[in-house]
Design an enzyme around this catalytic site. Structure first.
Site, PDB file in Angstrom:
ATOM      1  N   ASP A  54      43.786 -90.660  44.674  1.00 20.66           N
ATOM      2  CA  ASP A  54      42.356 -90.760  44.345  1.00 20.66           C
ATOM      3  C   ASP A  54      41.619 -89.429  44.516  1.00 20.66           C
ATOM      4  O   ASP A  54      40.595 -89.347  45.179  1.00 20.66           O
ATOM      5  CB  ASP A  54      41.710 -91.880  45.163  1.00 20.66           C
ATOM      6  N   HIS A  73      40.004 -87.741  42.215  1.00 20.73           N
ATOM      7  CA  HIS A  73      38.685 -87.890  41.575  1.00 20.73           C
ATOM      8  C   HIS A  73      37.914 -86.582  41.389  1.00 20.73           C
ATOM      9  O   HIS A  73      36.752 -86.460  41.804  1.00 20.73           O
ATOM     10  CB  HIS A  73      37.827 -88.902  42.350  1.00 20.73           C
ATOM     11  N   ASP A 132      44.628 -91.581  39.940  1.00 20.80           N
ATOM     12  CA  ASP A 132      43.178 -91.389  39.828  1.00 20.80           C
ATOM     13  C   ASP A 132      42.800 -89.935  40.099  1.00 20.80           C
ATOM     14  O   ASP A 132      42.055 -89.627  41.035  1.00 20.80           O
ATOM     15  CB  ASP A 132      42.391 -92.334  40.764  1.00 20.80           C
ATOM     16  N   ASN A 176      43.857 -96.177  37.208  1.00 24.23           N
ATOM     17  CA  ASN A 176      42.956 -96.745  36.195  1.00 24.23           C
ATOM     18  C   ASN A 176      42.025 -95.681  35.607  1.00 24.23           C
ATOM     19  O   ASN A 176      41.695 -95.719  34.422  1.00 24.23           O
ATOM     20  CB  ASN A 176      42.142 -97.917  36.754  1.00 24.23           C
ATOM     21  N   HIS A 177      41.608 -94.711  36.426  1.00 26.27           N
ATOM     22  CA  HIS A 177      40.676 -93.692  35.915  1.00 26.27           C
ATOM     23  C   HIS A 177      41.323 -92.683  34.976  1.00 26.27           C
ATOM     24  O   HIS A 177      40.610 -91.908  34.336  1.00 26.27           O
ATOM     25  CB  HIS A 177      39.969 -92.991  37.067  1.00 26.27           C
ATOM     26  N   ASP A 215      39.808 -93.441  31.653  1.00 24.68           N
ATOM     27  CA  ASP A 215      38.371 -93.308  31.397  1.00 24.68           C
ATOM     28  C   ASP A 215      38.128 -92.539  30.105  1.00 24.68           C
ATOM     29  O   ASP A 215      37.054 -92.613  29.522  1.00 24.68           O
ATOM     30  CB  ASP A 215      37.680 -92.567  32.553  1.00 24.68           C
ATOM     31  N   HIS A 223      49.263 -97.152  42.002  1.00 28.30           N
ATOM     32  CA  HIS A 223      47.802 -97.141  42.046  1.00 28.30           C
ATOM     33  C   HIS A 223      47.357 -98.598  41.961  1.00 28.30           C
ATOM     34  O   HIS A 223      46.945 -99.081  40.918  1.00 28.30           O
ATOM     35  CB  HIS A 223      47.227 -96.297  40.907  1.00 28.30           C
ATOM     36  N   HIS A 264      44.049 -96.174  45.092  1.00 29.63           N
ATOM     37  CA  HIS A 264      43.116 -97.109  44.462  1.00 29.63           C
ATOM     38  C   HIS A 264      42.115 -97.740  45.429  1.00 29.63           C
ATOM     39  O   HIS A 264      40.935 -97.789  45.119  1.00 29.63           O
ATOM     40  CB  HIS A 264      43.873 -98.195  43.690  1.00 29.63           C
ATOM     41  N   GLN A 323      41.377 -96.525  48.254  1.00 24.56           N
ATOM     42  CA  GLN A 323      40.729 -95.359  48.859  1.00 24.56           C
ATOM     43  C   GLN A 323      40.448 -95.544  50.344  1.00 24.56           C
ATOM     44  O   GLN A 323      39.327 -95.350  50.815  1.00 24.56           O
ATOM     45  CB  GLN A 323      39.460 -94.979  48.075  1.00 24.56           C
ATOM     46  N   ARG A 374       9.025 -92.055  42.833  1.00 23.77           N
ATOM     47  CA  ARG A 374       9.174 -93.006  43.918  1.00 23.77           C
ATOM     48  C   ARG A 374       8.026 -94.017  43.976  1.00 23.77           C
ATOM     49  O   ARG A 374       8.235 -95.210  44.209  1.00 23.77           O
ATOM     50  CB  ARG A 374       9.243 -92.199  45.222  1.00 23.77           C
ATOM     51  N   ARG A 399       9.571 -98.104  42.727  1.00 15.97           N
ATOM     52  CA  ARG A 399       9.682 -99.075  43.807  1.00 15.97           C
ATOM     53  C   ARG A 399       8.531-100.096  43.774  1.00 15.97           C
ATOM     54  O   ARG A 399       8.392-100.920  44.668  1.00 15.97           O
ATOM     55  CB  ARG A 399       9.683 -98.357  45.166  1.00 15.97           C
ATOM     56  N   ARG A 408      15.907 -91.420  41.449  1.00 16.73           N
ATOM     57  CA  ARG A 408      15.346 -90.406  42.344  1.00 16.73           C
ATOM     58  C   ARG A 408      14.484 -89.353  41.661  1.00 16.73           C
ATOM     59  O   ARG A 408      13.967 -88.467  42.350  1.00 16.73           O
ATOM     60  CB  ARG A 408      16.476 -89.677  43.097  1.00 16.73           C
TER      61      ARG A 408
HETATM   62 ZN   LIG Z   1      41.577 -96.613  41.126  1.00 16.67          ZN
END
Ligand SMILES: [Zn+2]
Length: 541
Positions: free
Chosen positions: A42, A44, A85, A117-118, A121, A218, A253, A255, A376, A380, A411
């Site tokens: 992972d 990433h 990943d 899986n990623h 993407d 994974h 996966h 993590q 903000r 909200r 934000r």
């Molecule tokens: Zn994953």
């Protein structure tokens, strides 16, 4: 029993071992072989260290080189594996299709990785390109092309280490089908990895007769196989495989650092640098090194007369830092373990990519004809057009009927005009992940009611899309309309929301059956703006 004793009790298991029968072995009788398996998962997109100087491939290179040298000097062998990943999570890497990540991993000397899986993407063509960048095999035994009934990637790789034959099988979670973009694997299917693993092992035992079999997976590690709404993971795999057939699972996966506190129970708040006992199920060791290259897992085995024995296991932190606040509220960072110096060649290799990635964040990705409200004191308190846009992006990615997000997840505003990825990252800087849940009837009404009652002015105040209702003084909710039609009490609806809220953040009800796609919110919003540019007032009605 206190915790230390428990760990000491578990440590005894480390010396037990698994007998693999190998009548065709080329190893020498009564010779002890030393084999070290290093692993990460992972990743990433974390090719570069973070602002605190944690992890990154340059420090990882130094660490792996050191261990390699040590193992070589002792006459042992080493394999470096990844639980997959590699893709998705850091804009600088995403913008470059993870080229620096695959190039960097190749330089470190990875031997093989499981497809995560990623890796799906992006369209398959990008993954094929990544395969070219990598000088190591990308493995998945359970991904098939439906039409031809053939595997799309190599199911395993073989390694000869001092006459020992080691097979590494790759496996990918079946959940890829439901959490990734279906367009990226049209005509493909992920089959049950447990069954595919046993099939490959049975083949290998007949043909290649490996001395050691490792699965790089994974699939996730779930204590005692309690996988909830996820597809079954490594524990279930180990229990399924015929005892003695699989020596080790290098996972990913979920993590988490797989460090066991007691049988079937992992440590919940593992402290970097402290001892780690991996899981063992049905005679198979299961390891996982959290995420992002925060650790390199190190498993030292011996092999003697067919016996593969784990001698020592460690999760080695890569410049992880403890954050502490002083009396004035100022945060300072200190290393958990001694600092690993970054490899200068790797820094030189990766620096241009980091710069290029940063520049790419300034490229215009779309255009808005209207100011999009994310202040903000607005998000909200009332429904805003940016709230609408953010939620619609998540709905689009998850194919949901309606969607929600707490206003605190937005934000910044976006001014009318050109939009860059950097602008979008100011709106959603946290890297929350997008997912969905499905509900019907009273359960759905209860959920909507609970969320509608999050306090005005708080971060939980919901921004909704494609749903309207009347919210009464007493907190009740009536006249629910989804997609302009009255709620059908018998119909199951799908709604999108960030993982943060599904986990109970901002006081949202905790969702037990939540499908986390693993898509990062800002990336989802970017994709949606690209697809629907220009954003007009009409579009957001
Ligand atoms: Zn994953």
């Amino acid at each position: 029993m206190d915790k230390l004793n428990k760990i000491a009790g578990l440590a005894v298991i480390l010396t037990s071992s698994l007998f693999s029968i190998s009548s065709y072995a080329t190893w020498q009788k009564d010779k002890t072989y030393n084999i070290t398996i290093l692993h990460t998962n992972d990743h990433h997109g974390r090719f570069w260290h973070n602002t605190e100087g944690e992890y990154g491939l340059a420090a990882q290179k130094t660490l792996v080189d050191q261990i390699r040298k040590e193992v070589n000097e002792k006459g042992g062998s080493l394999l470096l594996l990844s639980g997959g990943d590699i893709n998705t999570g850091v804009p600088e890497s995403d913008m470059l299709n993870a080229e620096p990540d695959f190039i960097g991993m190749s330089k470190i000397g990875y031997d093989a990785m499981a497809l995560g899986n990623h890796e799906f993407d992006n369209p398959l063509s990008v993954l094929r390109q990544q395969q070219q960048w990598a000088n190591f095999p990308l493995l998945s035994a359970n991904l098939y092309e439906k039409k031809t009934n053939k595997r799309v990637f190599d199911p395993y790789a073989l390694f000869d280490k001092q006459g020992l034959k080691i097979a590494v099988i790759g496996l990918t979670t079946e959940d890829t089908m439901i959490i990734s973009n279906p367009k990226n694997f049209e005509g493909l299917e992920f089959r049950d990895p447990k069954i595919e693993a046993q099939k490959v092992i049975n083949e290998l035992k007949k043909t290649e007769k490996p001395d050691i079999i490792i699965a790089a997976t994974h699939m996730g590690h779930y204590d005692n196989g309690q996988h909830g709404s996820n597809a079954p993971g490594d524990v279930e795999l180990a229990r399924f495989i015929q005892r003695g057939d699989l020596d080790m699972i290098v996972g990913g996966h979920s993590q988490n650092p797989v460090c066991m506190e007691s049988i079937n129970q992992s440590q919940k708040n593992y402290i970097p640098g402290t001892p780690c006992i991996p899981d063992q199920q049905n005679g198979t060791w299961i390891v996982q090194a959290h995420e992002w290259g925060k650790y390199v897992g190190r498993a030292d085995f011996t092999f003697r007369n067919g016996l593969f024995t784990l001698i020592n296991y460690q999760l080695i932190p890569v410049n992880l830092k403890k954050a502490e606040k002083d009396a004035n509220g100022k945060t300072s960072y200190s290393n958990y373990t001694s600092e690993i110096v970054r490899d200068s060649e790797m820094v030189a290799l990766l620096t241009p990519y980091q710069k290029k990635g940063e520049e790419k964040l300034n490229i215009v990705i779309g255009h808005s004809q209207i100011d999009l409200e994310g202040e903000r004191d607005k998000v909200r308190y009332e429904q805003t057009n940016l709230g609408q846009l953010v939620v619609r992006a998540a709905m689009d990615r998850t194919d949901a009927d309606f969607g929600v997000i707490g206003g605190g997840g937005i934000r910044a505003s976006l001014k009318a005009g050109d939009l860059t990825y950097r602008d979008i990252l100011t709106v959603q800087p946290f890297g929350n992940l997008i997912g969905y849940a499905e509900m019907k009837g009273q359960a759905l009404i209860n959920y909507i009611t609970a969320v509608a009652n999050r306090k005005v002015g708080s971060g939980g105040y919901p921004q909704w899309a494609n749903i309207t209702f009347t919210h009464h003084q007493d907190g009740s909710v009536t006249d629910i309309m989804i997609g302009g039609k009255p709620l059908d009490i018998n119909k199951q609806y799908r709604f999108s929301l960030p993982d943060y809220h599904a986990d109970g953040g901002d006081g949202y009800p905790i969702l037990k059956h939540y499908i986390n796609t693993g898509f990062v919110d800002a990336e989802v919003l970017k994709g949606y703006i690209e697809k629907n540019s220009p954003i007009t007032a009409d579009f957001l009605k």
